[in-house]
Scaffold this motif. Structure first.
Motif, PDB file in Angstrom:
ATOM      1  N   MET A  23      -0.382  -1.890  -0.391  1.00  0.00           N
ATOM      2  CA  MET A  23       0.491  -0.855  -0.935  1.00  0.00           C
ATOM      3  C   MET A  23       0.858  -1.216  -2.367  1.00  0.00           C
ATOM      4  SD  MET A  23       2.987   0.085   2.241  1.00  0.00           S
ATOM      5  CE  MET A  23       3.463  -1.594   2.623  1.00  0.00           C
ATOM      6  N   LYS A  24       0.789  -0.225  -3.255  1.00  0.00           N
ATOM      7  CA  LYS A  24       1.131  -0.437  -4.655  1.00  0.00           C
ATOM      8  C   LYS A  24       1.887   0.776  -5.178  1.00  0.00           C
ATOM      9  CE  LYS A  24      -2.307  -3.780  -5.885  1.00  0.00           C
ATOM     10  NZ  LYS A  24      -1.487  -4.942  -5.997  1.00  0.00           N
ATOM     11  N   ILE A  25       2.723   0.534  -6.186  1.00  0.00           N
ATOM     12  CA  ILE A  25       3.423   1.614  -6.876  1.00  0.00           C
ATOM     13  C   ILE A  25       2.689   1.879  -8.184  1.00  0.00           C
ATOM     14  CG2 ILE A  25       5.577   2.314  -7.994  1.00  0.00           C
ATOM     15  CD1 ILE A  25       7.056   0.580  -5.951  1.00  0.00           C
ATOM     16  N   TRP A  26       2.442   3.152  -8.466  1.00  0.00           N
ATOM     17  CA  TRP A  26       1.727   3.548  -9.674  1.00  0.00           C
ATOM     18  C   TRP A  26       2.595   3.280 -10.901  1.00  0.00           C
ATOM     19  CZ3 TRP A  26      -2.996   5.058 -11.191  1.00  0.00           C
ATOM     20  CH2 TRP A  26      -3.105   5.676 -12.433  1.00  0.00           C
ATOM     21  N   HIS A  27       2.051   2.486 -11.821  1.00  0.00           N
ATOM     22  CA  HIS A  27       2.733   2.196 -13.078  1.00  0.00           C
ATOM     23  C   HIS A  27       1.815   2.469 -14.268  1.00  0.00           C
ATOM     24  CE1 HIS A  27       6.354   0.419 -11.391  1.00  0.00           C
ATOM     25  NE2 HIS A  27       5.615  -0.309 -10.584  1.00  0.00           N
ATOM     26  N   LYS A  78      -5.782  -0.632 -12.754  1.00  0.00           N
ATOM     27  CA  LYS A  78      -7.030  -1.391 -12.913  1.00  0.00           C
ATOM     28  C   LYS A  78      -6.827  -2.848 -12.505  1.00  0.00           C
ATOM     29  CE  LYS A  78     -10.451  -2.830 -16.266  1.00  0.00           C
ATOM     30  NZ  LYS A  78     -10.738  -3.017 -17.681  1.00  0.00           N
ATOM     31  N   ARG A  79      -5.722  -3.446 -12.959  1.00  0.00           N
ATOM     32  CA  ARG A  79      -5.429  -4.834 -12.569  1.00  0.00           C
ATOM     33  C   ARG A  79      -5.237  -4.951 -11.060  1.00  0.00           C
ATOM     34  NH1 ARG A  79      -1.620  -4.806 -17.064  1.00  0.00           N
ATOM     35  NH2 ARG A  79       0.017  -4.832 -15.505  1.00  0.00           N
ATOM     36  N   GLY A  80      -4.656  -3.930 -10.457  1.00  0.00           N
ATOM     37  CA  GLY A  80      -4.481  -3.929  -9.006  1.00  0.00           C
ATOM     38  C   GLY A  80      -5.806  -3.908  -8.271  1.00  0.00           C
ATOM     39  N   PHE A 106       1.819   4.645  -4.198  1.00  0.00           N
ATOM     40  CA  PHE A 106       2.993   5.494  -4.347  1.00  0.00           C
ATOM     41  C   PHE A 106       3.102   5.902  -5.806  1.00  0.00           C
ATOM     42  CE2 PHE A 106       3.830   2.895  -0.639  1.00  0.00           C
ATOM     43  CZ  PHE A 106       4.293   3.833   0.274  1.00  0.00           C
ATOM     44  N   ASN A 107       2.953   7.191  -6.080  1.00  0.00           N
ATOM     45  CA  ASN A 107       2.999   7.706  -7.448  1.00  0.00           C
ATOM     46  C   ASN A 107       4.173   8.680  -7.528  1.00  0.00           C
ATOM     47  OD1 ASN A 107       2.600   9.062  -9.884  1.00  0.00           O
ATOM     48  ND2 ASN A 107       0.374   8.903  -9.730  1.00  0.00           N
ATOM     49  N   PHE A 108       5.141   8.364  -8.369  1.00  0.00           N
ATOM     50  CA  PHE A 108       6.340   9.184  -8.475  1.00  0.00           C
ATOM     51  C   PHE A 108       6.271  10.173  -9.639  1.00  0.00           C
ATOM     52  CE2 PHE A 108       7.564   5.249  -6.315  1.00  0.00           C
ATOM     53  CZ  PHE A 108       8.042   5.789  -5.128  1.00  0.00           C
ATOM     54  N   ASN A 109       5.110  10.302 -10.286  1.00  0.00           N
ATOM     55  CA  ASN A 109       4.933  11.288 -11.349  1.00  0.00           C
ATOM     56  C   ASN A 109       4.929  12.693 -10.755  1.00  0.00           C
ATOM     57  OD1 ASN A 109       4.632   9.165 -13.129  1.00  0.00           O
ATOM     58  ND2 ASN A 109       2.401   9.264 -13.139  1.00  0.00           N
ATOM     59  N   LYS A 110       5.507  13.647 -11.463  1.00  0.00           N
ATOM     60  CA  LYS A 110       5.570  15.026 -10.969  1.00  0.00           C
ATOM     61  C   LYS A 110       4.202  15.698 -10.955  1.00  0.00           C
ATOM     62  CE  LYS A 110      10.348  15.817 -12.224  1.00  0.00           C
ATOM     63  NZ  LYS A 110      11.304  16.638 -12.977  1.00  0.00           N
ATOM     64  N   LYS A 111       3.311  15.312 -11.869  1.00  0.00           N
ATOM     65  CA  LYS A 111       1.998  15.961 -11.974  1.00  0.00           C
ATOM     66  C   LYS A 111       0.878  15.129 -11.360  1.00  0.00           C
ATOM     67  CE  LYS A 111       3.236  18.579 -16.059  1.00  0.00           C
ATOM     68  NZ  LYS A 111       2.881  18.927 -17.430  1.00  0.00           N
ATOM     69  N   GLU A 158     -16.757  -3.006  -7.952  1.00  0.00           N
ATOM     70  CA  GLU A 158     -17.412  -4.308  -7.920  1.00  0.00           C
ATOM     71  C   GLU A 158     -18.128  -4.566  -6.590  1.00  0.00           C
ATOM     72  OE1 GLU A 158     -14.405  -7.162  -8.986  1.00  0.00           O
ATOM     73  OE2 GLU A 158     -14.273  -6.405 -11.035  1.00  0.00           O
ATOM     74  N   GLY A 159     -18.841  -3.561  -6.115  1.00  0.00           N
ATOM     75  CA  GLY A 159     -19.608  -3.689  -4.885  1.00  0.00           C
ATOM     76  C   GLY A 159     -18.771  -3.591  -3.622  1.00  0.00           C
ATOM     77  N   LYS A 160     -17.531  -3.179  -3.748  1.00  0.00           N
ATOM     78  CA  LYS A 160     -16.645  -3.053  -2.595  1.00  0.00           C
ATOM     79  C   LYS A 160     -16.162  -1.615  -2.479  1.00  0.00           C
ATOM     80  CE  LYS A 160     -15.429  -7.703  -3.599  1.00  0.00           C
ATOM     81  NZ  LYS A 160     -16.179  -7.877  -4.835  1.00  0.00           N
ATOM     82  N   LYS A 161     -15.576  -1.309  -1.333  1.00  0.00           N
ATOM     83  CA  LYS A 161     -15.073   0.044  -1.087  1.00  0.00           C
ATOM     84  C   LYS A 161     -13.556  -0.008  -0.938  1.00  0.00           C
ATOM     85  CE  LYS A 161     -15.357   3.628   2.451  1.00  0.00           C
ATOM     86  NZ  LYS A 161     -16.001   3.952   3.738  1.00  0.00           N
ATOM     87  N   ILE A 162     -12.866   0.784  -1.778  1.00  0.00           N
ATOM     88  CA  ILE A 162     -11.424   0.917  -1.696  1.00  0.00           C
ATOM     89  C   ILE A 162     -11.142   2.362  -1.294  1.00  0.00           C
ATOM     90  CG2 ILE A 162      -9.228   0.842  -2.940  1.00  0.00           C
ATOM     91  CD1 ILE A 162     -10.564  -1.166  -4.872  1.00  0.00           C
ATOM     92  N   VAL A 163     -10.479   2.550  -0.158  1.00  0.00           N
ATOM     93  CA  VAL A 163     -10.066   3.876   0.272  1.00  0.00           C
ATOM     94  C   VAL A 163      -8.605   4.019  -0.120  1.00  0.00           C
ATOM     95  CG1 VAL A 163      -9.801   5.484   2.197  1.00  0.00           C
ATOM     96  CG2 VAL A 163     -11.707   3.840   2.192  1.00  0.00           C
ATOM     97  N   GLU A 164      -8.354   4.895  -1.106  1.00  0.00           N
ATOM     98  CA  GLU A 164      -7.007   5.020  -1.662  1.00  0.00           C
ATOM     99  C   GLU A 164      -6.358   6.328  -1.236  1.00  0.00           C
ATOM    100  OE1 GLU A 164      -4.752   4.476  -5.919  1.00  0.00           O
ATOM    101  OE2 GLU A 164      -6.762   5.336  -5.951  1.00  0.00           O
ATOM    102  N   ALA A 165      -5.145   6.226  -0.736  1.00  0.00           N
ATOM    103  CA  ALA A 165      -4.318   7.397  -0.428  1.00  0.00           C
ATOM    104  C   ALA A 165      -3.194   7.431  -1.443  1.00  0.00           C
ATOM    105  CB  ALA A 165      -3.760   7.307   0.987  1.00  0.00           C
ATOM    106  N   VAL A 166      -3.136   8.500  -2.240  1.00  0.00           N
ATOM    107  CA  VAL A 166      -2.095   8.639  -3.256  1.00  0.00           C
ATOM    108  C   VAL A 166      -1.044   9.593  -2.724  1.00  0.00           C
ATOM    109  CG1 VAL A 166      -1.569   9.367  -5.619  1.00  0.00           C
ATOM    110  CG2 VAL A 166      -3.740   8.226  -5.119  1.00  0.00           C
ATOM    111  N   VAL A 167       0.204   9.101  -2.715  1.00  0.00           N
ATOM    112  CA  VAL A 167       1.317   9.928  -2.235  1.00  0.00           C
ATOM    113  C   VAL A 167       2.421   9.934  -3.275  1.00  0.00           C
ATOM    114  CG1 VAL A 167       0.840   9.590   0.198  1.00  0.00           C
ATOM    115  CG2 VAL A 167       2.352   8.000  -0.985  1.00  0.00           C
TER     116      VAL A 167
END
Length: 91
Positions: free
Chosen positions: A33-37, A43-45, A66-71, A82-91
């Motif tokens: 879990m990460k907060i969008w900054h 990218k670092r995440g 977790f993205n708290f931006n209105k748009k 990098e040869g891996k799979k990240i499944v991201e859910a943005v809320v």
């Protein structure tokens, strides 16, 4: 609705039957879990997740952002990183 989508994504039969689970890696945390900054922080995440996956010899991880931006653009997407799979859910 949000809770149902997450439940279906993260606890589906596919996840339980995945190679990582079958290989005995079920005890490893595969949900991050990460907060969008901003894009640079994101990218670092992803680089951090890639190192985590290398360490545990896993090729797939689920990321809850977790993205708290209105748009923001909500949804679920697959990211090849990098040869891996990240499944991201943005809320």
């Amino acid at each position: 609705m949000f809770e149902t989508r997450l439940y279906n994504l993260f606890l589906s039969e596919d996840l339980l039957k995945s190679k990582n689970y079958a290989a005995g890696r079920a005890d490893k945390n595969q949900i991050e879990m990460k907060i969008w900054h901003g894009e640079e922080y994101n990218k670092r995440g992803r680089e951090q997740l890639s190192a985590y996956l290398d360490y545990y010899q896993v090729k797939e991880v689920y990321l809850l952002s977790f993205n708290f931006n209105k748009k923001k653009t909500r949804g679920i997407r697959e990211i090849a990183w990098e040869g891996k799979k990240i499944v991201e859910a943005v809320v």
